[in-house]
Scaffold this active site. Structure first.
Site, PDB file in Angstrom:
ATOM      1  N   ASP A  94      38.951  45.173  31.819  1.00 57.08           N
ATOM      2  CA  ASP A  94      38.641  43.868  32.396  1.00 57.08           C
ATOM      3  C   ASP A  94      38.022  43.919  33.789  1.00 57.08           C
ATOM      4  OD1 ASP A  94      40.744  44.688  34.011  1.00 57.08           O
ATOM      5  OD2 ASP A  94      42.210  43.352  33.085  1.00 57.08           O
ATOM      6  N   GLU A 116      40.772  48.765  24.955  1.00 60.73           N
ATOM      7  CA  GLU A 116      41.740  47.757  25.409  1.00 60.73           C
ATOM      8  C   GLU A 116      41.131  46.363  25.268  1.00 60.73           C
ATOM      9  OE1 GLU A 116      44.842  48.360  28.779  1.00 60.73           O
ATOM     10  OE2 GLU A 116      43.565  46.713  29.472  1.00 60.73           O
ATOM     11  N   GLU A 130      39.610  38.913  36.125  1.00 58.91           N
ATOM     12  CA  GLU A 130      39.782  39.777  34.961  1.00 58.91           C
ATOM     13  C   GLU A 130      39.715  39.035  33.628  1.00 58.91           C
ATOM     14  OE1 GLU A 130      41.469  41.948  38.459  1.00 58.91           O
ATOM     15  OE2 GLU A 130      41.614  39.888  37.697  1.00 58.91           O
ATOM     16  N   HIS A 211      49.579  42.599  44.179  1.00 65.64           N
ATOM     17  CA  HIS A 211      48.208  42.634  44.687  1.00 65.64           C
ATOM     18  C   HIS A 211      47.302  41.552  44.131  1.00 65.64           C
ATOM     19  CE1 HIS A 211      47.715  44.533  40.769  1.00 65.64           C
ATOM     20  NE2 HIS A 211      46.413  44.281  40.866  1.00 65.64           N
ATOM     21  N   ARG A 213      45.149  38.348  43.417  1.00 65.75           N
ATOM     22  CA  ARG A 213      44.561  37.320  44.285  1.00 65.75           C
ATOM     23  C   ARG A 213      45.265  35.978  44.141  1.00 65.75           C
ATOM     24  NH1 ARG A 213      40.193  40.246  42.322  1.00 65.75           N
ATOM     25  NH2 ARG A 213      38.691  41.020  43.858  1.00 65.75           N
ATOM     26  N   HIS A 243      49.949  47.309  49.041  1.00 63.10           N
ATOM     27  CA  HIS A 243      48.492  47.285  48.895  1.00 63.10           C
ATOM     28  C   HIS A 243      47.838  47.146  50.265  1.00 63.10           C
ATOM     29  CE1 HIS A 243      44.519  46.044  47.372  1.00 63.10           C
ATOM     30  NE2 HIS A 243      44.907  46.509  46.190  1.00 63.10           N
TER      31      HIS A 243
END
Length: 368
Positions: A94, A116, A130, A211, A213, A243
């Site tokens: 992704d 995947e 993603e 991590h 967003r 991160h």
């Protein structure tokens, strides 16, 4: 037949390494291209799995936007595809690399295999970007290697032909088997040595990551508040590889940096993370990959997201969706920590470690 395997981030490299091994084992002709969308983290994985790319676009730049990165990937991979003839390009998952490489391959008349494939939340903003990357890559792909039955069903629901879908399991399980064998055989990192000295193994180790967003701001602050509540227990020790994004590191160190039961450390290399997972009682994370990795070690995951594209973990009891609710995070953490048998009953719904060789075999059959 000539294959180009392309990836750009640490998670892709981890999951594509077993595919490279399997293609070689099956005698298939392939080359490797990395975009280096992530540079240092990617290089750590390449070193660990002893993979040397044939093409390195080296596209990482500080503070570049997604659109800038996308444009640079298309230009870079287009030059590679025009330099040599390839019959098939393999991309993973992704990332921006996957989608832009798939688009460039399509526009150059080259078949695309998506590893995947089929993961969906059906919410284009969660995870961002993603979810849309997955859907776009799915429309561009000719061959879809789905890790689970539900991922396969998502593709069928989108009217992908069943003859183009192959149920294989997830190559992340293959990668973990390789990594565990290597570590058990003596592979060591300086970080593992440091962790062995600093961790209090008389306590239950809780691994934290964060991590995404969509969790920046109040949601991340809530997670930190929940961690402070959990850390009041005398029988736990929280380890948080933080991160580097300042939207994560600044609030994490401000809220958690002085607590004696919480250790904030730099992001871990892959081998060190695999080793630490083996020592862990519970994971609290918004990561997608760790939802697939933790079941191999029998470790439950509290998923600090509102939706997940990995429902198999929820259905099997390996994961619990808790969002950013302080109450939910603390409630389920305490329940798991107090249930000493929980770790022993988890089964991995993401495969048996044979996904990569199945993918290589299917490719060989497709192009025979």
């Amino acid at each position: 037949m000539k294959i180009l395997v392309c990836f750009g981030t640490r998670p892709e490299a981890i999951k594509m390494a077993p595919v490279c091994y399997a293609l070689k084992r099956k005698g298939l002709n392939f080359k490797i291209c990395v975009t280096a969308q992530h540079r240092e983290m990617l290089d750590q994985v390449l070193y660990f799995f002893e993979i040397k790319p044939d093409f390195d676009l080296d596209l990482m730049q500080n503070n570049q936007s997604l659109n800038e990165l996308s444009a640079r990937i298309i230009l870079g991979i287009d030059a590679v595809l025009k330099q040599e003839h390839f019959d098939l390009v393999l991309v993973h998952g992704d990332t921006t690399t996957s989608t832009m490489v798939a688009l460039s391959a399509f526009q150059n008349g080259i078949k695309v295999g998506h590893i995947e494939a089929g993961l969906r939340t059906h919410n284009k903003y969660a995870p961002f970007p993603e979810e849309i990357n997955r859907q776009l890559t799915g429309r561009l792909a000719d061959f879809h290697f789905a890790p689970t039955p539900s991922a396969m069903q998502n593709l069928l629901n989108e009217r992908i032909l069943s003859s183009q879908i192959y149920l294989t399991g997830n190559t992340i399980v293959d990668a973990l088997h390789i990594a565990k064998l290597k570590i058990d055989s003596g592979f060591m990192t300086p970080t593992i040595n440091v962790l062995k000295q600093k961790l209090d193994f008389n306590k239950k180790i809780i691994l934290i990551t964060g991590h995404r967003r969509e969790n920046f701001g109040n949601k991340f602050d809530n997670m930190c508040q929940a961690l402070l509540e959990i850390a009041k227990r005398k029988d736990v020790y929280l380890v948080f590889p933080v991160h580097l994004n300042p939207k994560v590191s600044n609030p994490a160190f401000a809220a958690l940096g002085s607590h004696p039961n919480i250790m904030l450390i730099e992001p871990l290399d892959y081998a060190s993370m695999v080793w630490l997972l083996g020592q862990t009682t519970l994971v609290i994370s918004d990561s997608g990959g760790i939802q697939e990795e933790a079941p191999t070690f029998g470790v439950p995951v509290l998923v600090t997201r509102d939706v997940t594209e990995r429902p198999e973990g929820l259905e099997s009891g390996c994961s619990i969706l808790v969002g950013s609710s302080v109450e939910k995070i603390t409630k389920y953490a305490n329940s798991i920590l107090d249930d000493t048998k929980k770790r022993d009953i988890l089964e991995n719904p993401y495969g048996d470690g044979t996904a990569a060789i199945q993918i290589a075999q299917q490719i060989k059959m497709i192009f025979k």
